[in-house]
Design an enzyme around this catalytic site. Structure first.
Site, PDB file in Angstrom:
ATOM      1  N   ARG A 182       0.836  -1.210   0.000  1.00 60.43           N
ATOM      2  CA  ARG A 182       0.000   0.000   0.000  1.00 60.43           C
ATOM      3  C   ARG A 182       0.868   1.257   0.000  1.00 60.43           C
ATOM      4  O   ARG A 182       0.505   2.269  -0.609  1.00 60.43           O
ATOM      5  CB  ARG A 182      -0.932  -0.025   1.200  1.00 60.43           C
ATOM      6  CG  ARG A 182      -1.959  -1.159   1.051  1.00 60.43           C
ATOM      7  CD  ARG A 182      -3.033  -1.107   2.072  1.00 60.43           C
ATOM      8  NE  ARG A 182      -3.686   0.184   2.055  1.00 60.43           N
ATOM      9  CZ  ARG A 182      -4.339   0.683   3.096  1.00 60.43           C
ATOM     10  NH1 ARG A 182      -4.422  -0.007   4.219  1.00 60.43           N
ATOM     11  NH2 ARG A 182      -4.912   1.856   3.022  1.00 60.43           N
ATOM     12  N   ASP A 222      -3.230   7.273   3.335  1.00 53.82           N
ATOM     13  CA  ASP A 222      -2.321   7.265   2.181  1.00 53.82           C
ATOM     14  C   ASP A 222      -1.473   8.512   2.020  1.00 53.82           C
ATOM     15  O   ASP A 222      -0.559   8.550   1.200  1.00 53.82           O
ATOM     16  CB  ASP A 222      -3.113   6.988   0.884  1.00 53.82           C
ATOM     17  CG  ASP A 222      -4.241   8.005   0.640  1.00 53.82           C
ATOM     18  OD1 ASP A 222      -4.116   9.171   1.063  1.00 53.82           O
ATOM     19  OD2 ASP A 222      -5.254   7.612   0.017  1.00 53.82           O
ATOM     20  N   HIS A 231      -7.444   7.500  11.366  1.00 51.92           N
ATOM     21  CA  HIS A 231      -6.930   6.127  11.330  1.00 51.92           C
ATOM     22  C   HIS A 231      -5.418   6.056  11.157  1.00 51.92           C
ATOM     23  O   HIS A 231      -4.888   5.022  10.750  1.00 51.92           O
ATOM     24  CB  HIS A 231      -7.638   5.326  10.221  1.00 51.92           C
ATOM     25  CG  HIS A 231      -9.085   5.060  10.525  1.00 51.92           C
ATOM     26  ND1 HIS A 231      -9.984   4.560   9.617  1.00 51.92           N
ATOM     27  CD2 HIS A 231      -9.794   5.236  11.671  1.00 51.92           C
ATOM     28  CE1 HIS A 231     -11.180   4.425  10.178  1.00 51.92           C
ATOM     29  NE2 HIS A 231     -11.092   4.854  11.422  1.00 51.92           N
ATOM     30  N   CYS A 254      10.171  -0.900  21.657  1.00 50.31           N
ATOM     31  CA  CYS A 254      10.654   0.301  22.376  1.00 50.31           C
ATOM     32  C   CYS A 254       9.711   1.494  22.193  1.00 50.31           C
ATOM     33  O   CYS A 254       9.877   2.517  22.854  1.00 50.31           O
ATOM     34  CB  CYS A 254      12.072   0.661  21.937  1.00 50.31           C
ATOM     35  SG  CYS A 254      12.172   1.302  20.262  1.00 50.31           S
ATOM     36  N   GLY A 262     -16.620   9.937  -0.102  1.00 44.48           N
ATOM     37  CA  GLY A 262     -15.809   8.750  -0.371  1.00 44.48           C
ATOM     38  C   GLY A 262     -15.712   7.747   0.760  1.00 44.48           C
ATOM     39  O   GLY A 262     -14.719   7.030   0.857  1.00 44.48           O
ATOM     40  N   SER A 307     -17.889   4.577   2.979  1.00 44.10           N
ATOM     41  CA  SER A 307     -19.080   3.724   3.062  1.00 44.10           C
ATOM     42  C   SER A 307     -19.829   3.960   4.371  1.00 44.10           C
ATOM     43  O   SER A 307     -20.924   3.439   4.564  1.00 44.10           O
ATOM     44  CB  SER A 307     -18.677   2.248   2.944  1.00 44.10           C
ATOM     45  OG  SER A 307     -17.721   1.930   3.937  1.00 44.10           O
TER      46      SER A 307
HETATM   47  P1  OAD Z   1     -14.738   1.872   1.871  1.00 48.26           P
HETATM   48  O1  OAD Z   1     -13.951   1.051   0.904  1.00 48.26           O
HETATM   49  O2  OAD Z   1     -15.545   1.156   2.894  1.00 48.26           O
HETATM   50  O3  OAD Z   1     -15.742   2.813   1.069  1.00 48.26           O
HETATM   51  C1  OAD Z   1     -15.301   3.587  -0.018  1.00 48.26           C
HETATM   52  C2  OAD Z   1     -16.481   4.421  -0.512  1.00 48.26           C
HETATM   53  O4  OAD Z   1     -16.000   5.286  -1.518  1.00 48.26           O
HETATM   54  C3  OAD Z   1     -17.631   3.605  -1.118  1.00 48.26           C
HETATM   55  O5  OAD Z   1     -18.852   4.017  -0.528  1.00 48.26           O
HETATM   56  C4  OAD Z   1     -17.590   3.975  -2.594  1.00 48.26           C
HETATM   57  O6  OAD Z   1     -18.891   4.021  -3.192  1.00 48.26           O
HETATM   58  C5  OAD Z   1     -16.980   5.360  -2.529  1.00 48.26           C
HETATM   59  N1  OAD Z   1     -16.302   5.806  -3.760  1.00 48.26           N
HETATM   60  C6  OAD Z   1     -15.669   5.069  -4.706  1.00 48.26           C
HETATM   61  N2  OAD Z   1     -15.165   5.867  -5.650  1.00 48.26           N
HETATM   62  C7  OAD Z   1     -15.486   7.140  -5.310  1.00 48.26           C
HETATM   63  C8  OAD Z   1     -15.246   8.421  -5.885  1.00 48.26           C
HETATM   64  N3  OAD Z   1     -14.543   8.565  -7.019  1.00 48.26           N
HETATM   65  N4  OAD Z   1     -15.714   9.510  -5.237  1.00 48.26           N
HETATM   66  C9  OAD Z   1     -16.406   9.407  -4.075  1.00 48.26           C
HETATM   67  N5  OAD Z   1     -16.668   8.222  -3.494  1.00 48.26           N
HETATM   68  C10 OAD Z   1     -16.212   7.102  -4.088  1.00 48.26           C
HETATM   69  O7  OAD Z   1     -13.714   2.904   2.546  1.00 48.26           O
HETATM   70  P2  OAD Z   1     -13.854   3.712   3.906  1.00 48.26           P
HETATM   71  O8  OAD Z   1     -15.252   4.159   4.132  1.00 48.26           O
HETATM   72  O9  OAD Z   1     -12.784   4.728   3.904  1.00 48.26           O
HETATM   73  O10 OAD Z   1     -10.147   1.217   8.364  1.00 48.26           O
HETATM   74  O11 OAD Z   1     -13.496   2.600   4.955  1.00 48.26           O
HETATM   75  C11 OAD Z   1     -13.494   2.955   6.303  1.00 48.26           C
HETATM   76  C12 OAD Z   1     -12.432   2.185   7.032  1.00 48.26           C
HETATM   77  O12 OAD Z   1     -12.627   0.789   6.813  1.00 48.26           O
HETATM   78  C13 OAD Z   1     -11.022   2.431   6.526  1.00 48.26           C
HETATM   79  O13 OAD Z   1     -10.431   3.574   7.085  1.00 48.26           O
HETATM   80  C14 OAD Z   1     -10.314   1.191   6.938  1.00 48.26           C
HETATM   81  C15 OAD Z   1     -11.346   0.180   6.502  1.00 48.26           C
HETATM   82  O14 OAD Z   1     -11.320  -1.051   7.108  1.00 48.26           O
HETATM   83  C16 OAD Z   1      -9.112   0.566   8.926  1.00 48.26           C
HETATM   84  O15 OAD Z   1      -8.246  -0.007   8.284  1.00 48.26           O
HETATM   85  C17 OAD Z   1      -9.143   0.637  10.417  1.00 48.26           C
END
Ligand code: OAD
Length: 246
Positions: free
Chosen positions: A71, A106, A121, A132, A186, A188
């Site tokens: 990543r 990122d 996060h 350490c 962006g 879910s």
């Molecule tokens: P998700 O992968 O769950 O959701 C990504 C969202 O982005 C989806 O609802 C897509 O429809 C939307 N999407 C895709 N392309 C897009 C675009 N061009 N513009 C706008 N939206 C778009 O990612 P997160 O919600 O970030 O946590 O996930 C939340 C957390 O779950 C992350 O931070 C991570 C993951 O497990 C940890 O690792 C603790």
């Protein structure tokens, strides 16, 4: 694709009010980085519990390290897109009326110029020794998984079952409770506590806008939905509010 049409309420509040932006992996999709859920998502074919928990790391640190190394490499090869840049413009224009709370690890928001940012996060660009406790910023992609003390290093991200970084959620929740406008882009909206921020804001009177091409767990609880990619919608919002022109 069009950036969607924002309401007058959103534009007015952007021009004169306090704004909280909450972002997730989708804002980096147009930079070519995979999201977590959905087809081709990072969790597709993986159980997050085998990669993103302290237990997974204790059991199989090499696999977890390799996942995050991949990543880091993908993020290093990506560039901020117009959505990241529009949020940086909002910060420049709104100053202390603006805060960005991101679940992203990122570094693309920072590379686009965002500084008023709460990393809910953590970051893949921070490394911490599990023995350490030494923690530092590491941009070298060949970073060693071993600390000079002999301990194992881990990425400075929040894993499932771990608390958010000290103060991060409090700072975001405080901004949510004072916000006039919340832009949720962006995400879910299923991972808590971050997913609870729009509700905190809405109860305190904020106008909430979701920017996401797909409906989400939050969609029925926002005031306005813009079904468009953030790389189109956020610049369109900046333009509609006549910000960032000078
Ligand atoms: P998700 O992968 O769950 O959701 C990504 C969202 O982005 C989806 O609802 C897509 O429809 C939307 N999407 C895709 N392309 C897009 C675009 N061009 N513009 C706008 N939206 C778009 O990612 P997160 O919600 O970030 O946590 O996930 C939340 C957390 O779950 C992350 O931070 C991570 C993951 O497990 C940890 O690792 C603790």
């Amino acid at each position: 694709m069009s950036g969607g049409s924002f309401s007058d309420t959103a534009i007015e509040r952007l021009r004169g009010g306090r704004v909280l932006a909450l972002t997730g992996a989708g804002v980096s999709a147009e930079s070519g980085l995979a999201t977590f859920r959905g087809p081709d998502g990072l969790w597709e074919g993986h159980d997050p519990a085998t990669l993103a928990t302290p237990e997974a790391f204790a059991r199989d640190p090499k696999t977890v390290w390799k996942f995050y190394a991949a990543r880091r490499e993908a993020a290093a090869g990506a560039s901020p897109n117009p959505g990241h840049r529009a949020l940086a413009v909002l910060e420049t224009e709104l100053g202390d009326r603006f805060l960005l709370a991101t679940q992203n690890v990122d570094g693309l928001h920072e590379r686009a110029g965002s500084r008023r940012i709460v990393r809910l996060h953590g970051s893949i660009w921070r490394i911490r020794c599990t023995r350490c406790g030494d923690e530092y910023e590491e941009l070298d992609l060949r970073a060693s998984a071993r600390c000079p003390c002999g301990g194992r290093r881990r990425p400075g991200v929040v894993w499932f079952g771990e608390p958010l970084p000290a103060d991060a959620f409090d700072r975001a929740a405080e901004a949510a409770s004072r916000a006039d406008l919340v832009l949720v882009a962006g995400t879910s909206s299923i991972v808590y506590p971050a997913a609870g921020l729009p509700e905190i804001a809405r109860r305190a009177g904020a106008w909430t806008v979701e920017i996401n091409p797909q409906p989400t767990a939050l969609s029925e609880r926002v005031d306005e939905r813009i079904a468009a990619p953030s790389g189109a919608a956020l610049p369109a919002l900046v333009e509609a509010a006549a910000l960032g022109a000078s």
